[in-house]
Enzyme design. Structure first.
Site, PDB file in Angstrom:
ATOM      1  N   PHE A 125       0.913  -0.870   0.290  1.00  0.00           N
ATOM      2  CA  PHE A 125       0.089  -0.266   0.343  1.00  0.00           C
ATOM      3  C   PHE A 125       1.206   1.060   0.071  1.00  0.00           C
ATOM      4  O   PHE A 125       1.762   1.615   0.684  1.00  0.00           O
ATOM      5  CB  PHE A 125      -0.869  -0.111   1.251  1.00  0.00           C
ATOM      6  CG  PHE A 125      -2.430   1.068   1.461  1.00  0.00           C
ATOM      7  CD1 PHE A 125      -3.249   0.584   0.534  1.00  0.00           C
ATOM      8  CD2 PHE A 125      -1.541   2.064   1.776  1.00  0.00           C
ATOM      9  CE1 PHE A 125      -3.949   1.539   0.722  1.00  0.00           C
ATOM     10  CE2 PHE A 125      -2.905   2.664   2.466  1.00  0.00           C
ATOM     11  CZ  PHE A 125      -3.669   3.018   1.299  1.00  0.00           C
ATOM     12  N   ASP A 194       2.361  -4.801   8.615  1.00  0.00           N
ATOM     13  CA  ASP A 194       0.797  -4.129   8.812  1.00  0.00           C
ATOM     14  C   ASP A 194      -0.166  -4.722   8.614  1.00  0.00           C
ATOM     15  O   ASP A 194      -0.328  -6.106   7.645  1.00  0.00           O
ATOM     16  CB  ASP A 194       0.954  -3.045   6.983  1.00  0.00           C
ATOM     17  CG  ASP A 194      -0.066  -2.081   7.324  1.00  0.00           C
ATOM     18  OD1 ASP A 194      -1.589  -2.659   7.790  1.00  0.00           O
ATOM     19  OD2 ASP A 194      -0.026  -1.435   6.470  1.00  0.00           O
ATOM     20  N   LYS A 220     -11.442  -1.306   9.425  1.00  0.00           N
ATOM     21  CA  LYS A 220     -11.756  -2.427   8.393  1.00  0.00           C
ATOM     22  C   LYS A 220     -12.449  -3.747   8.679  1.00  0.00           C
ATOM     23  O   LYS A 220     -13.406  -3.094   9.558  1.00  0.00           O
ATOM     24  CB  LYS A 220     -10.422  -2.182   7.812  1.00  0.00           C
ATOM     25  CG  LYS A 220      -9.346  -1.738   6.536  1.00  0.00           C
ATOM     26  CD  LYS A 220      -8.283  -1.979   6.242  1.00  0.00           C
ATOM     27  CE  LYS A 220      -7.459  -0.919   5.748  1.00  0.00           C
ATOM     28  NZ  LYS A 220      -8.234  -0.142   4.536  1.00  0.00           N
TER      29      LYS A 220
HETATM   30  C1  LIG Z   1      -1.765  -1.894   3.813  1.00  0.00           C
HETATM   31  C2  LIG Z   1      -2.811  -0.631   4.649  1.00  0.00           C
HETATM   32  N1  LIG Z   1      -1.765   0.104   5.295  1.00  0.00           N
HETATM   33  C3  LIG Z   1      -1.892   1.336   5.997  1.00  0.00           C
HETATM   34  C4  LIG Z   1      -3.453   2.073   5.025  1.00  0.00           C
HETATM   35  C5  LIG Z   1      -3.688   3.095   5.611  1.00  0.00           C
HETATM   36  O1  LIG Z   1      -2.977   4.279   6.933  1.00  0.00           O
HETATM   37  P1  LIG Z   1      -3.811   4.823   7.446  1.00  0.00           P
HETATM   38  O2  LIG Z   1      -4.405   4.312   8.572  1.00  0.00           O
HETATM   39  O3  LIG Z   1      -2.668   5.864   7.812  1.00  0.00           O
HETATM   40  O4  LIG Z   1      -5.010   5.848   6.302  1.00  0.00           O
HETATM   41  C6  LIG Z   1      -4.214   0.834   4.440  1.00  0.00           C
HETATM   42  C7  LIG Z   1      -5.625   1.244   4.180  1.00  0.00           C
HETATM   43  O5  LIG Z   1      -6.079   0.833   3.254  1.00  0.00           O
HETATM   44  C8  LIG Z   1      -4.131  -0.401   3.906  1.00  0.00           C
HETATM   45  O6  LIG Z   1      -4.206  -1.048   2.998  1.00  0.00           O
END
Ligand SMILES: Cc1ncc(COP(=O)(O)O)c(C=O)c1O
Length: 409
Positions: A125, A194, A220
């Site tokens: 991402f 992540d 999510k």
């Molecule tokens: C793998 C991943 N990391 C991070 C994020 C988003 O991060 P943040 O909560 O800082 O917007 C997403 C959002 O869809 C994601 O899919």
């Protein structure tokens, strides 16, 4: 040949079917976007109303103590810990995923002096790569991005920390967390996972896999609401060595002594920075009750069954309509989503949404369908594929309205 009756029979036998009533979902809508914004748990509005009308309006600032607002990030972190295989006091709720990733990447590179590479995956991402790039620049490290299949081969003795997402946001492809973590450790590197697309969608075993750090979002599969605060995990064996860069007062060992010098909290609280977004933490904490009594292995079995059904129905119903499978067919390598490629993906998704079947689109050509096992039904999969077939076969997607790009896709 799979029929709608077969799908209805699967729903009738589903031991998680009762969990759908824990959510406030519109009756005429099929929701396959819980991998982007989870549905609203039905208990959240009353809890927020209480927080607003009693705790804030009447309790005022006393509520930080009297309504136990102050320990809510720790309490909520401990609840999330049970979903991701972490111990108590190894997880805390704070900030966003991006900000927490920044903190652990800096902390991790500081823990491996003499090594100057942050290893990341090219198709991750974007925020993960952007943050890693900034950390590399600030710490004098090199950001090395490789293709997902080349990660393991790229872990060598120059790597300080490996930054990976457990389940890829676009393809739904899932890493073998235990194997990759072991490879990182054998090379002397640390690893951060992540968990945005895994927490709440499947059992995660951070401690069994010996993970060092993890981050993930609350909005999510954890259903904490739009912009819900995120979480961060630090393995207890590392906590004393962790020096995160955003040294705000809530990470201090004694924030209310207001001392001049920074002294990190001895435990996971050192990952905090400033005041928690309290209403967001309260929403997330109450949303997590949707998982009460849920066996995560059963949750995963249902997630796999929904994904397999989606793929089987794609094969059966969408032949010759220009769809390609963009997710692994093997469930073991898949998270809780199935992605399809189609040259007209954006307009097709808009046409689907206009029929109250909600998924989303990721450029350049991916239709994403997420399966939140607490509320998605097997007949939803059948009905989605039926609408998809009709929209593509009749060309119903081919209108100016459906082709016009909105800001959020
Ligand atoms: C793998 C991943 N990391 C991070 C994020 C988003 O991060 P943040 O909560 O800082 O917007 C997403 C959002 O869809 C994601 O899919």
């Amino acid at each position: 040949m799979i029929t709608r009756e077969h799908c209805a029979a699967l729903d009738a036998a589903d031991t998680l079917a009762h969990c759908r009533a824990r959510f406030d979902l519109p009756a005429d809508t099929i929701y396959l976007d819980g991998n982007s914004l989870g549905a609203m748990p039905a208990n959240v509005p009353a809890r927020i109303e209480q927080a607003l009308k009693q705790e804030w309006a009447h309790g005022l600032i006393r509520s930080w103590n009297d309504a136990d607002w102050y320990p809510a990030p720790q309490r909520t972190g401990n609840k999330i810990a049970t979903l991701i295989g972490a111990g108590q006091d190894e997880v805390i709720v704070a900030d966003s995923t991006s900000v927490n990733l920044f903190k652990v990447l800096v902390a991790g590179t500081r823990m491996r002096p003499g090594r100057n590479v942050i290893l990341a995956e090219r198709t991750n991402f974007p925020t993960d790569v952007y943050i890693a790039s900034s950390v590399a620049e600030m710490t004098g490290c090199e950001l090395r991005c490789v293709d997902p299949d080349d990660i393991v081969a790229a872990i060598d003795d120059t790597v300080a920390i490996v930054s990976l997402t457990h389940v890829n946001y676009k393809t739904g492809k899932r890493y073998d967390m235990e194997a990759v973590t072991r490879q990182a450790h054998e090379a002397g590197a640390l690893i951060v996972w992540d968990l945005c697309h895994s927490a709440g969608a499947m059992p995660v075993s951070l401690n069994r896999c010996d993970a060092d750090f993890a981050v993930g979002c609350g909005y999510k599969y954890l259903n904490g609401g739009p912009g819900a605060p995120a979480f961060v995990f630090v393995a207890s064996r590392h906590i004393e060595a962790v020096r995160q860069p955003l040294t705000g007062w809530h990470g201090h060992s004694k924030p209310f002594e207001f001392t001049h010098d920074y002294a990190p909290h001895p435990g996971i609280d050192r990952m905090l920075t400033g005041t928690a977004p309290q209403l967001g933490v309260i929403a997330l904490e109450s949303a997590l009750e949707a998982f009460d009594g849920v066996d995560l292995d059963v949750l995963r079995d249902k997630s796999v069954a929904l994904g397999n059904l989606f793929i089987e129905l794609t094969d059966q119903e969408l032949k010759g309509l220009g769809c390609t499978l963009a997710s692994p067919r093997d469930a073991e390598q898949r998270g809780s989503q199935v992605s399809l490629g189609h040259a007209q993906g954006y307009a097709i998704m808009q046409a689907l949404i206009a029929r109250n079947v909600i998924g989303d689109f990721r450029a350049p050509d991916i239709l994403r369908f997420g399966f939140a096992p607490l509320y998605v039904r097997y007949v939803d999969i059948w009905d989605t594929i039926a609408e998809l077939k009709d929209i593509i076969a009749t060309g119903a997607w081919n209108t100016e309205e459906f082709k016009a790009r909105k800001s959020v896709t």
